[in-house]
Write a protein that holds these residues in place. Structure first.
Motif, mmCIF file in Angstrom:
data_model
loop_
_atom_site.group_PDB
_atom_site.id
_atom_site.type_symbol
_atom_site.label_atom_id
_atom_site.label_comp_id
_atom_site.label_asym_id
_atom_site.label_seq_id
_atom_site.Cartn_x
_atom_site.Cartn_y
_atom_site.Cartn_z
ATOM 1 N N VAL A 35 -44.615 -27.864 18.423
ATOM 2 C CA VAL A 35 -43.383 -28.061 19.318
ATOM 3 C C VAL A 35 -43.492 -26.902 20.137
ATOM 4 C CG1 VAL A 35 -40.935 -28.254 19.639
ATOM 5 C CG2 VAL A 35 -42.460 -29.489 17.843
ATOM 6 N N GLY A 36 -43.509 -26.891 21.639
ATOM 7 C CA GLY A 36 -43.283 -25.715 22.414
ATOM 8 C C GLY A 36 -41.923 -26.056 23.195
ATOM 9 N N GLU A 37 -41.628 -25.147 24.246
ATOM 10 C CA GLU A 37 -40.267 -25.026 24.844
ATOM 11 C C GLU A 37 -40.156 -25.871 25.937
ATOM 12 O OE1 GLU A 37 -39.638 -20.802 26.030
ATOM 13 O OE2 GLU A 37 -38.647 -21.581 27.754
ATOM 14 N N ALA A 38 -41.196 -25.900 26.810
ATOM 15 C CA ALA A 38 -40.813 -26.865 28.058
ATOM 16 C C ALA A 38 -42.344 -26.804 28.786
ATOM 17 C CB ALA A 38 -39.568 -26.221 28.853
ATOM 18 N N PRO A 39 -42.402 -27.791 29.706
ATOM 19 C CA PRO A 39 -43.416 -27.741 30.839
ATOM 20 C C PRO A 39 -43.423 -26.740 31.609
ATOM 21 C CG PRO A 39 -42.232 -30.017 30.733
ATOM 22 C CD PRO A 39 -41.567 -28.907 29.973
ATOM 23 N N GLY A 40 -44.574 -26.087 31.965
ATOM 24 C CA GLY A 40 -44.691 -25.241 32.988
ATOM 25 C C GLY A 40 -45.300 -25.744 34.164
ATOM 26 N N GLU B 174 -48.431 -26.315 35.518
ATOM 27 C CA GLU B 174 -49.360 -27.134 35.547
ATOM 28 C C GLU B 174 -48.795 -28.519 34.667
ATOM 29 O OE1 GLU B 174 -51.811 -26.591 37.405
ATOM 30 O OE2 GLU B 174 -52.632 -28.558 36.643
ATOM 31 N N GLU B 175 -48.318 -28.481 33.631
ATOM 32 C CA GLU B 175 -47.800 -29.465 32.915
ATOM 33 C C GLU B 175 -47.168 -30.532 33.803
ATOM 34 O OE1 GLU B 175 -47.628 -26.272 31.574
ATOM 35 O OE2 GLU B 175 -49.105 -26.400 30.296
ATOM 36 N N ASP B 176 -46.013 -29.806 34.753
ATOM 37 C CA ASP B 176 -45.225 -30.726 35.467
ATOM 38 C C ASP B 176 -46.226 -31.334 36.339
ATOM 39 O OD1 ASP B 176 -42.571 -31.231 36.667
ATOM 40 O OD2 ASP B 176 -43.201 -29.717 38.032
ATOM 41 N N LEU C 12 -48.693 -33.513 31.421
ATOM 42 C CA LEU C 12 -49.202 -33.509 29.854
ATOM 43 C C LEU C 12 -48.610 -32.069 29.239
ATOM 44 C CD1 LEU C 12 -52.701 -34.692 30.800
ATOM 45 C CD2 LEU C 12 -51.150 -36.215 29.413
ATOM 46 N N PRO C 13 -48.626 -31.948 28.018
ATOM 47 C CA PRO C 13 -48.271 -30.797 27.428
ATOM 48 C C PRO C 13 -49.409 -29.837 27.350
ATOM 49 C CG PRO C 13 -48.437 -32.469 25.631
ATOM 50 C CD PRO C 13 -48.686 -33.176 27.106
ATOM 51 N N PHE C 14 -48.923 -28.514 27.586
ATOM 52 C CA PHE C 14 -49.964 -27.467 27.293
ATOM 53 C C PHE C 14 -51.289 -27.529 27.817
ATOM 54 C CE2 PHE C 14 -46.936 -26.439 23.956
ATOM 55 C CZ PHE C 14 -46.747 -24.998 24.019
ATOM 56 N N VAL C 15 -51.430 -27.714 29.098
ATOM 57 C CA VAL C 15 -52.767 -27.816 29.805
ATOM 58 C C VAL C 15 -53.150 -26.724 30.603
ATOM 59 C CG1 VAL C 15 -52.810 -30.350 29.805
ATOM 60 C CG2 VAL C 15 -51.541 -29.252 31.713
ATOM 61 N N TYR D 142 -45.699 -17.262 17.482
ATOM 62 C CA TYR D 142 -45.385 -16.618 18.783
ATOM 63 C C TYR D 142 -46.073 -17.740 19.857
ATOM 64 C CZ TYR D 142 -45.169 -11.775 17.129
ATOM 65 O OH TYR D 142 -44.718 -10.827 16.443
ATOM 66 N N HIS D 143 -45.377 -17.869 21.020
ATOM 67 C CA HIS D 143 -45.980 -18.825 22.023
ATOM 68 C C HIS D 143 -47.348 -18.253 22.531
ATOM 69 C CE1 HIS D 143 -45.721 -21.115 25.596
ATOM 70 N NE2 HIS D 143 -44.968 -21.824 25.202
ATOM 71 N N PRO D 144 -48.040 -19.233 22.768
ATOM 72 C CA PRO D 144 -49.315 -18.580 23.457
ATOM 73 C C PRO D 144 -49.389 -18.001 24.609
ATOM 74 C CG PRO D 144 -49.316 -21.016 23.269
ATOM 75 C CD PRO D 144 -48.223 -20.572 22.530
HETATM 76 N N1 URA Z 1 -45.337 -23.846 27.630
HETATM 77 C C1 URA Z 1 -44.525 -24.841 26.616
HETATM 78 O O1 URA Z 1 -43.826 -24.489 26.041
HETATM 79 N N2 URA Z 1 -44.965 -26.064 26.792
HETATM 80 C C2 URA Z 1 -46.097 -26.215 27.382
HETATM 81 O O2 URA Z 1 -46.382 -27.708 27.421
HETATM 82 C C3 URA Z 1 -46.609 -25.599 28.273
HETATM 83 C C4 URA Z 1 -46.239 -24.365 28.423
#
Ligand code: URA
Length: 276
Positions: A131-136, A138-140, A144-147, A247-249
């Motif tokens: 689980v991450g925070e929110a789309p950035g 590129e994801e927007d 897709l998440p975390f692309v 940590y968040h990547p």
């Molecule tokens: N950071 C996030 O937390 N989620 C994403 O999908 C992309 C970047």
């Protein structure tokens, strides 16, 4: 996974290889002695992550049996009073209905600025949920998440614990990008909570790995700093599902010196997963 491939993952993450000793993965002792004095400067590029994935020749560790986590054990919305009045009740939605509800969601102002919603994706029967925070940005764009770059590092982080990204289910606290990647507002988190909650109920993961302070605080409903949330095992409020925080990547891309600490978190998560 071949040992060289595993070592390559660790290296790609920029972490010293010695740390995998405790994890009891399949790396022979003699291959664990390489200690890089400093972590690498930057995250791997898409090509190297892709090449490493290609190098995988063995299935990731799969559990012997999926833990039964009754959906009823997960409260539908731990703090319903925070939900906007108009929130959709997702508690009995199937995947398709849920995804449609997210795609057409207008519960907060983020729908005005998003290009696409980012529902989440991966294995719907996964043992691991990330689980991450929110789309950035590129994801927007892709929905897709975390692309983006952070996603590439996330892929390598998971690979370091023998988890193929596609075997996990990846979602975010928010399904829409906040403008300029600002922190989510409390009302945005509240509006989105039911969606993520339903994703937990549908997937019934054995473990949840949360990346970053914002996601961790919102999931665990706490204001504790990340430093205090890391290094111990939480459970998803209203359920017995273990939660490990790291940590968040995107942060690790900015501060690669902390990749070693992230590796400690990943090892903790892996141990919890084996015990679950
Ligand atoms: N950071 C996030 O937390 N989620 C994403 O999908 C992309 C970047």
């Amino acid at each position: 996974m071949t040992n060289p491939a595993q070592l390559a993952y660790l290296e790609a993450m920029g972490i010293p290889v010695w740390v995998s000793r405790e994890l009891v993965l399949d790396v022979p002792q003699e291959q664990l002695t390489t200690v890089a004095p400093d972590v690498k400067e930057d995250a791997p590029c898409a090509e190297s992550a892709g090449a490493i994935l290609q190098a995988m020749d063995e299935a990731t560790l799969k559990p012997s049996g999926k833990m039964e986590t009754p959906a009823a054990a997960i409260s539908n919305a731990p703090d319903k009073q925070l939900m906007p009045d108009t929130i959709t009740d997702c508690s009995s939605m199937a995947w398709q209905t849920l995804e449609q509800a997210v795609a057409t969601c207008r519960l907060c102002d983020l729908h005005k600025t998003r290009i696409r919603t980012v529902f989440g994706g991966g294995n719907q029967q996964a043992d691991w949920m990330i689980v991450g925070e929110a789309p950035g940005a590129e994801e927007d764009r892709q929905g897709l998440p975390f692309v983006g770059r952070a996603g590439q590092l996330l892929t390598n982080m998971l690979a370091a614990i023998k988890l193929k990204r596609e075997d996990a289910y990846i979602a975010n606290v928010l399904k829409c990008r906040p403008p300029n990647n600002r922190d989510p507002l409390p009302q945005e988190v509240a509006a989105c909570r039911g969606y993520l909650q339903r994703q937990f109920e549908l997937v019934q993961p054995r473990i949840i790995l949360v990346v970053g302070r914002v996601a961790a605080q919102s999931l665990l409903q706490t204001k504790e700093p990340l430093a205090r949330l890391r290094g111990r095992v939480h459970s998803l409020p209203g359920s017995a599902i273990p939660v490990v925080v790291t940590y968040h990547p995107a942060y690790l891309l900015r501060k690669p010196a902390d990749k070693g600490k992230a590796w400690q978190d990943l090892k903790l998560a892996y141990r919890v997963f084996l015990d679950a």
